[in-house]
Design an enzyme around this catalytic site. Sequence first.
Site: not given
Ligand code: MIC
Ligand code: SF4
Length: 755
Positions: A95-96, A160, A448, A643, A645
């Site tokens: 999805d990312h 995640d 976010r 995140s 990550r």
């Molecule tokens: C995000 O919303 O920042 C992400 C991308 O979903 C991350 C995970 C990632 O960095 O791949 C998260 O929230 O953990």
């Molecule tokens: Fe995707 Fe993270 Fe955004 Fe949710 S918050 S839609 S998991 S990038």
Amino acid sequence: MAFDIDMIKKVYANFGPRVDAARKIVGRPLTLSEKILYAHLWDGDPRKAFSRGTDYVDFAPDRVAMQDATAQMALLQFMQAGRPQVAVPSTVHCDHLITAKEGASVDLPHARTESAEVFDFLSSVSNKYGIGFWKPGAGIIHQVVLENYAFPGGMMIGTDSHTVNAGGLGMVAIGVGGADACDVMAGLPWELKFPKLIGVKLTGKLNGWTAAKDVILKVAGILTVKGGTGAIVEYFGDGAINLSCTGKGTICNMGAEIGATTSTFGYDESMERYLRATDRSEVADEANKIAAYLTGDSEVYADPEKYFDQVIEIDLDTLEPYLNGPFTPDLATPVSQMKVEAEKNGWPLKVEWGLIGSCTNSSYEDLSRAASIANQAIAKGLVTKADFGINPGSEQVRYTADRDGFLKTFEDLNATIFTNACGPCIGMWDRTGSEKAEKNTIVHSFNRNFAKRADGNPNTFAFVASPEMVAAITIAGDLGFNPLTDTLTNDKGEQIKLDPPTGDELPTKGFAVEDAGYQAPAADGSSVDVLVSPTSHRLQLLDPFTPWEGTDLKGLNLLIKAKGKCTTDHISMAGPWLKFRGHLDNISNNMLIGAVNYFNDKTDNVKNSLTGEYGPVPATQRDYKAASIGAIVVGDENYGEGSSREHAAMEPRHLGVRAVLVKSFARIHETNLKKQGMLGLTFADKDDYDKILEDDKIDILGLTEFAPDKPLTLVLHHADGSEEQFPVNHSYNAQQIDWFKAGGALNIIRAEAAA
Ligand code: MIC
Ligand code: SF4
């Protein structure tokens, strides 16, 4: 896509007896969160009471979920663990890695080609090790998990931070780094500090323009981005029962934005309705049998102050709609005061884009309520003044919303329907003109809104709201527009007032989908080959990190003293860098490029102590590594917020940083550092942050007696020849100290598998 009913039955068979045992041992009524935790102890039946906020406890989660950007690193690590199959049901969701630009019909095929190597890797690893694989276009991990796998009373971890979304279906679901996921998939326990508990009592019923999103926007305003740290937020009260299941998901989702370990709700009829609508009547029937265990004890909710560490009360009858932002999700402004606030702060009032989607708000109910606003606009002769984009949460939601006419309504308002994927929420948005870095405002229903997050432009002011509010503001093109009181002028010059949104919690005709996008793993994957080309730019097999050398660390360089907010987006940016998530060396070129250097207020510009010149952070650190000089990163409060990550921990580790010393850490990031064998330290006295000077050489003493609860000592050798020293704290337990010594947790698992 089979949810695992046998696994759920097994969890439920143990649930009652374990909760009863825990209640006896703890000696008082239990919250829901405690019930789920005590029912998932690694050692089985509860034998002792744990202290909240202090005791490290081993748990046995029921499931693991991973998304494509973090799954690569999680699975590269799993491949080193020496196991033939995953030990618990696990899924991967693509999805990312899908850029939003033209719309789904163009963007999805483009992403499939662009990231074919990564998708093929994930699909073959999943196939080999028994992991369910959700293809690109199937939807956003947390929506797909809620629709298919989440179940009341369950415990799940996911790579995640928004894994917490599954709290909407009464789970304790927690975001972790890939190394934690790797442990659980390898059949090992998962360790967590027994969380504190925040109770949120909801009374009344949402009405008018207020949505579930506003509950969490309000809570974020009260608790701030740090306020939930180390705690589970448990929602209860009549107001909770009045919310839909996906609305509960929205509230739990953004618990990540207040730093909460997770959030959850007790099992109720909204969850039962959702389970039945998503083809899981069997799960609902099982849950009904033990329903009393799947919610907090009534004494707890009757006298919450006595049982929770903190209690907040929100009256849904009087809750106002909010807009949170810019640049931080906890800056909460009621829509009614936005015009005044924006004018006061110089936030641009003209709105350029409105975006609906993300794992937070992309359910059927969300789309239906936003469509009701869009419909009115069309019927009343209004057009959108801002551009409009929609990312449905899953193929099932998209297909059903299409059947029920919502997508056509959005398109009639000139909206672009993007892929069922994260898209703009994670900077995978090829927004025309963003490179000009113009000051502008967007509104979205995501979670976010850190600087640069959606489109890479530091001057984009992003505000978070409910999908219906996003629709209204997109139509008005004005951040100060309050649909409760203001009117808009239509094509005939008439003054139009929008009626409050209406919508359906669940589709009256039921959900439908042709191809949900699921691929089941091979029954026996032993002959499946997983190929990683040695010349790939996107994937790189991992080399183990080197163990600790057995001595104190001396003469470290200060790489950067980061000033102010330093989220995982600052440490390892997403957007264009997502494509290197499976290649540690390549992605390390983004290390800390967003962090602000305390000494010159610039990003990606630090003094290289070898040359005396200023240069980019990653290149400077590569110089130190080449010269075999260790380095230290210093940071401010809530370092690593955001995140899960683990790249944010692995990149510095890979490039030779030895310690990260901050005023305070965000939970997932601190664990990620420990897992990778890095030292994560905190100032015993936060004012000592001020003592760190740009040209310091730094020693970390006490490592040969590294022990739980025993501070280490930091020595600063200033350039003028003077010296200062002070204690620094750590939160390592015995096992985590072993990880540090071994050079990372994976080195221990690998050694055990080989033994
Ligand atoms: C995000 O919303 O920042 C992400 C991308 O979903 C991350 C995970 C990632 O960095 O791949 C998260 O929230 O953990
Ligand atoms: Fe995707 Fe993270 Fe955004 Fe949710 S918050 S839609 S998991 S990038």
